[in-house]
Write a protein that holds these residues in place. Structure first.
Motif, PDB file in Angstrom:
ATOM      1  N   UNK A  17       0.828  -1.198   0.000  1.00 41.89           N
ATOM      2  CA  UNK A  17       0.000   0.000   0.000  1.00 41.89           C
ATOM      3  C   UNK A  17       0.868   1.255   0.000  1.00 41.89           C
ATOM      4  N   UNK A  18       1.924   1.256   0.804  1.00 38.05           N
ATOM      5  CA  UNK A  18       2.836   2.405   0.849  1.00 38.05           C
ATOM      6  C   UNK A  18       3.498   2.637  -0.507  1.00 38.05           C
ATOM      7  N   UNK A  19       3.913   1.556  -1.182  1.00 39.90           N
ATOM      8  CA  UNK A  19       4.522   1.691  -2.510  1.00 39.90           C
ATOM      9  C   UNK A  19       3.522   2.228  -3.524  1.00 39.90           C
ATOM     10  N   UNK A  20       2.301   1.754  -3.454  1.00 40.23           N
ATOM     11  CA  UNK A  20       1.254   2.212  -4.364  1.00 40.23           C
ATOM     12  C   UNK A  20       0.958   3.696  -4.164  1.00 40.23           C
ATOM     13  N   UNK A  21       0.879   4.112  -2.902  1.00 45.30           N
ATOM     14  CA  UNK A  21       0.624   5.525  -2.596  1.00 45.30           C
ATOM     15  C   UNK A  21       1.784   6.392  -3.066  1.00 45.30           C
ATOM     16  N   UNK A  22       3.005   5.955  -2.835  1.00 51.67           N
ATOM     17  CA  UNK A  22       4.184   6.715  -3.273  1.00 51.67           C
ATOM     18  C   UNK A  22       4.222   6.848  -4.788  1.00 51.67           C
ATOM     19  N   UNK A  23       3.892   5.770  -5.487  1.00 47.75           N
ATOM     20  CA  UNK A  23       3.880   5.804  -6.955  1.00 47.75           C
ATOM     21  C   UNK A  23       2.825   6.791  -7.468  1.00 47.75           C
TER      22      UNK A  23
END
Length: 54
Positions: A17-23
């Protein structure tokens, strides 16, 4: 058959989820920057150059 450069990463749900939000955050920031640059119709391409004079 192994693919060159492929890695087996295991992420927790929170990390995914953190990677998706950062992207998404980076995508929106780049899009916000790109629109005015396109409208500016600059005559020359430019880039930052990291030259240090000592």
């Amino acid at each position: 058959m192994a693919v060159l450069g492929a890695r087996n990463y295991t992420f927790t749900e929170a990390e995914r989820l953190a990677l998706l939000i950062e992207r998404e955050k980076l995508y929106r920031a780049n899009r916000r920057l790109g629109t005015p640059l396109k409208k500016a119709q600059l005559k020359h391409d430019a880039c930052f150059d990291d030259r240090r004079s000592n």
